[in-house]
Design an enzyme around this catalytic site. Structure first.
Site, PDB file in Angstrom:
ATOM      1  N   ASP A 132      90.964  42.683 102.606  1.00 15.60           N
ATOM      2  CA  ASP A 132      91.737  41.466 102.866  1.00 15.60           C
ATOM      3  C   ASP A 132      93.157  41.835 103.294  1.00 15.60           C
ATOM      4  OD1 ASP A 132      89.557  40.042 102.008  1.00 15.60           O
ATOM      5  OD2 ASP A 132      90.398  39.513 100.057  1.00 15.60           O
ATOM      6  N   ARG A 133      93.779  40.925 103.989  1.00 21.39           N
ATOM      7  CA  ARG A 133      95.130  41.176 104.506  1.00 21.39           C
ATOM      8  C   ARG A 133      96.092  41.611 103.405  1.00 21.39           C
ATOM      9  NH1 ARG A 133      99.202  36.632 107.220  1.00 21.39           N
ATOM     10  NH2 ARG A 133     101.004  38.032 107.432  1.00 21.39           N
TER      11      ARG A 133
END
Length: 300
Positions: A132-133
């Site tokens: 995930d970012r």
């Protein structure tokens, strides 16, 4: 790129020989349509031809490039690199792959810039362990199509050992546990939930340090659902600190979910050697742990 195997007295078609060594059906189809070639003892051959005895089989693939993916020459933190693999420490806040919201400054763009600066032939990074970012840590990238295809057997067989560190709210009754709850998405929202009709998901955890307010966990993924760790611990009443999307407590020491991909273990399909790469969490997670009086053992 090209790679050569020695035939250990097999009497099979070239196609079967390559498939037995993990070359994917998709890649074999590309070769059959002219997107590569196979040489036996340095002579071009067809996939339908047979190999037998002590012969050398070489798979050659043309250089890869995707002109639509822009190069970003921002520095990357390399943990391990060889001809086929690049393992990097992704910082929190960096998107892994280009998408509608960011097509030019993702990890893939940075790796392409690095490959260009290194004068590499293949310029398409294949992200194997996407994060995930706002999750930091270890990311495995295949530097060519053959490497991507060969590692997929471990991805599909769930034999890649990915370990995370997470800082969550509250104290657990058990020092070790397994969460098996299906995960799905409601009404096309970004947020995922535990749903009876969701996909099977399994998360295993060990308590590393704890007090009444918080716990530091070592977490192993047995499946790879979107937001799996965040969803499972929020469902259990222990959301990650800083994880606003899943109801986590916001803390001035951290402005994102307190989740870090600590280590990765896999077997290099080219030489059969076991590899383990790890990296310590960044300062924001360390500072959060200090504030919460959570202790990292020396082995961590």
């Amino acid at each position: 790129m090209q790679y050569t195997w020695s035939n250990l007295n097999e009497n099979v078609t070239v196609k079967r020989f390559l498939a037995n060594r993990g070359v994917s059906h998709r890649l074999l189809s590309i070769v059959k349509k002219g997107g590569g070639k196979v040489l036996v003892n340095e002579k071009r051959t067809l996939l339908s031809d047979r190999v037998s005895g002590d012969e050398r089989v070489t798979l050659w693939l043309p250089p890869e490039n995707n002109q639509e993916v822009l190069a970003d020459h921002e520095k990357i933190d390399i943990l391990l690199e060889n001809k086929n693999w690049l393992i990097v420490n992704k910082p929190a806040g960096l998107t892994s792959v280009p998408g509608p919201s960011d097509r030019s400054r993702t990890l893939v763009n940075r790796v392409k810039g690095y490959l260009l600066d290194s004068h590499a032939e293949d310029l398409v990074p294949h992200v194997i362990t996407r994060l995930d970012r706002f999750t930091s840590g270890v990311v495995l990238i295949a530097k060519n199509r053959l490497a991507q295809g060969l590692i997929n057997k471990q991805v599909e067989g769930k034999t890649l050992n990915k370990v995370y560190l997470a800082v969550v709210e509250g104290k657990f009754q058990k020092k070790h546990g397994v969460i098996e709850q299906p995960i799905g998405r409601e009404n096309n929202q970004i947020r995922r939930s535990v749903l009876t009709n969701g996909q099977y998901a399994k998360t295993e955890y060990w308590v590393v340090s704890e007090n009444q307010e918080a716990s530091l966990l070592k977490v192993k993924l047995h499946t790879g659902r979107t937001h799996q760790i965040r969803v499972h611990f929020a469902y259990c009443g222990h959301p990650l600190f800083g994880d606003e999307l899943y109801g986590g407590q916001m803390d001035k020491k951290i402005s994102r979910q307190a989740l870090h991909a600590k280590s990765l273990e896999y077997t290099d399909p080219f030489d059969g050697l076991a590899q383990r790469v790890s990296v310590n969490p960044p300062d924001d997670i360390l500072e959060l742990c200090r504030r919460l009086k959570l202790v990292f053992p020396s082995s961590e």
